[in-house]
Design a protein around this motif. Structure first.
Motif, short mmCIF file in Angstrom:
data_model
loop_
_atom_site.label_atom_id
_atom_site.label_comp_id
_atom_site.label_asym_id
_atom_site.label_seq_id
_atom_site.Cartn_x
_atom_site.Cartn_y
_atom_site.Cartn_z
N HIS A 66 -5.77 -0.44 -0.70
CA HIS A 66 -6.51 -0.80 -2.29
C HIS A 66 -6.71 1.61 -2.11
CE1 HIS A 66 -10.00 1.30 -4.13
NE2 HIS A 66 -10.15 1.23 -4.33
N GLY A 67 -6.30 2.17 -1.01
CA GLY A 67 -5.91 3.09 -1.06
C GLY A 67 -4.79 3.74 -1.57
N LEU A 68 -3.84 3.45 -1.19
CA LEU A 68 -2.27 3.58 -1.61
C LEU A 68 -2.75 3.56 -3.45
CD1 LEU A 68 -0.29 1.71 1.12
CD2 LEU A 68 -0.29 4.55 0.91
N THR A 77 -4.99 3.58 -5.65
CA THR A 77 -5.70 4.70 -6.19
C THR A 77 -4.90 5.84 -6.12
OG1 THR A 77 -7.51 3.90 -5.14
CG2 THR A 77 -6.87 6.10 -6.75
N ASP A 78 -3.78 5.85 -4.85
CA ASP A 78 -2.94 7.45 -4.77
C ASP A 78 -1.59 7.30 -6.04
OD1 ASP A 78 -4.65 8.94 -3.37
OD2 ASP A 78 -3.12 7.71 -1.61
N LEU A 91 -1.66 6.11 -8.61
CA LEU A 91 -2.67 5.64 -10.16
C LEU A 91 -2.98 7.54 -10.15
CD1 LEU A 91 -2.10 3.02 -10.90
CD2 LEU A 91 -4.66 2.25 -11.06
N THR A 92 -3.41 8.09 -9.63
CA THR A 92 -3.44 9.06 -9.48
C THR A 92 -2.05 9.88 -9.30
OG1 THR A 92 -4.15 9.32 -7.49
CG2 THR A 92 -5.71 9.21 -9.15
N GLY A 93 -1.64 9.86 -9.62
CA GLY A 93 0.04 10.31 -9.31
C GLY A 93 0.33 10.53 -8.52
N ARG A 94 -0.55 11.04 -7.33
CA ARG A 94 -0.24 11.41 -5.70
C ARG A 94 0.74 10.77 -5.19
NH1 ARG A 94 -1.80 13.44 -1.61
NH2 ARG A 94 -2.34 11.59 -0.33
N LEU A 95 0.67 9.48 -5.78
CA LEU A 95 2.37 8.54 -4.96
C LEU A 95 3.04 7.91 -6.01
CD1 LEU A 95 1.47 9.44 -2.19
CD2 LEU A 95 1.11 7.15 -1.66
N ARG A 133 6.98 5.45 -3.09
CA ARG A 133 6.65 5.86 -1.88
C ARG A 133 5.54 5.11 -1.27
NH1 ARG A 133 7.60 9.27 2.77
NH2 ARG A 133 5.61 10.51 3.20
N ALA A 152 -4.56 6.87 2.94
CA ALA A 152 -5.38 5.61 2.34
C ALA A 152 -6.14 5.17 2.98
CB ALA A 152 -3.79 4.73 2.17
N HIS A 165 -9.60 6.22 2.83
CA HIS A 165 -10.24 6.48 1.19
C HIS A 165 -10.42 4.95 0.89
CE1 HIS A 165 -9.90 5.78 -3.34
NE2 HIS A 165 -10.56 6.69 -2.93
N GLY A 166 -9.83 3.77 0.93
CA GLY A 166 -10.07 3.05 0.93
C GLY A 166 -11.00 2.18 1.92
#
Lengths: 206, 206
Positions: A170-172, A174-175, A177-181, A185, B167, B170-171
């Motif tokens: 889930h954390g990945l 979000t990253d 979707l926010t363009g951070r990753l 990657r 990640a 945050h998750g």
DNA sequence: ACCTTCATGATACGTCTGTATCATGAAGGT
DNA sequence: ACCTTCATGATACAGACGTATCATGAAGGT
């Protein structure tokens, strides 16, 4: 009785319109009118099939969860028939990372709903607990099975690992979707995580 | 020149009001008027200090990021003076889990903004990349240092581990805020994760 | 043939939102 | 003393939103 249309189908059609609208402009932009326009129906019809806006959101959330559930099962079924637990876990994380348009939409919407639910306890308490919890149980079972197979080192706790898997994916997501990753990657990191959970690499990926 | 008030202070005051309002009722409930009421000022003043609503949100986001940055540094400074990399990493995850009211507010707001940023590329692209990326760099440095100290097994990739840490925390934070996990449980999972990254346990927790 | 019930359209209402406008104290420079 | 500039208040405006109301086709039971 007069002419009767398929309400379920109609509701699904409108829910999909909601999903499309929200995916494009954000959930806050999904108004009764914009959803009606997207669905190509009149405002009145949206009111007719979902009395209130809360009802519409609720239905859309359920619709979304069912869709994701189906997707995840299809992905599992597409695996070579006797798939190892590791391959199935990998399939899970690969499915969870928003790399195609569909999963991107799903992650965005789900997170949007989750944020709403954080301050509005009335908003569909059910799917936010029961949905992920079912997934978590599936993963726990999978890892327990892997334990028995000897595929998973015995000092890994299946329940903790399942929670951790859910959190990291889930954390990945979000990253991404926010363009951070980039999705690529994120997939690398997810694969890395699976490698750490199971021992050394030995399986193919999907 | 006529009487001049401290604009920075005033802006901070209003930003805090925004944060309080949004933490209570959700970011969507943070309107110009509600923020003004919460801050105890007139609507006009909110307009005066932040021309537009977008300006207000932008400022609040920066305000939030600065606040979290300070918190994280204070937490680091509170550690016993020669803190091991592992202890510092643990401090990071403990800080990131929403267990007190302040961190709960922070996580909620940050995620709310992140969701908005997913569909509105104009919304403060900066903090959503630069903020976490600075954190990620700090973590990477920390882990590289741990590598040199021999505290971290050499087959762990610092950069990947840093991304993964971000990640997973945050998750977990999201799971706590949606009520799926208790803060205590999330802390256990986070501690478990740190244990898996570094080898066997050896350090105290904070 | 008619009546009841389902399904849909058009439109109106009250509220809230962001923003703009006008006015007016308050205080320092000259 | 006065004028300029900062700071703030009161209020107005146009639009969007959720919801409610009224009207009217469409079709099957009798």
């Amino acid at each position: 009785m007069p002419r009767t249309v398929d309400h379920g189908q109609r509701r699904a059609h409108i829910c999909n319109a909601l999903v499309r609208t929200a995916a494009r402009d954000g959930l806050h932009a999904a108004t009764m009118r914009s959803v009606a326009a997207e669905a190509g129906v009149s405002l009145r019809l949206v009111q007719y099939y979902f009395e209130t806006k809360a009802g519409l959101l609720h239905a859309a959330l359920l619709h979304l969860e069912e869709r994701s559930h189906r997707r995840w099962n299809e992905r599992l079924a597409a695996l070579p028939s006797p798939a190892s637990p590791r391959a199935r876990v990998h399939a899970f994380v690969a499915e969870a990372i928003p790399d195609d348009d569909d999963s991107r939409v799903f992650h965005l919407l789900w997170t949007s709903f989750a944020v709403l639910a954080m301050t509005d306890p009335a908003l569909a308490e059910q799917p936010f607990v029961s949905g992920p919890e079912r997934l978590e149980r599936q993963l726990t079972d999978l890892l327990t099975e892997a334990h028995a197979d000897g595929a998973l080192p015995t000092d890994q706790d299946p329940a903790l690992e399942a929670t951790r898997l859910l959190a990291v994916t889930h954390g990945l997501g979000t990253d991404v979707l926010t363009g951070r990753l980039t999705p690529q990657r994120a997939l690398v990191v997810a694969g890395y995580h699976v490698d750490r959970v199971f021992g050394a690499r030995s399986t193919t990926d999907t």
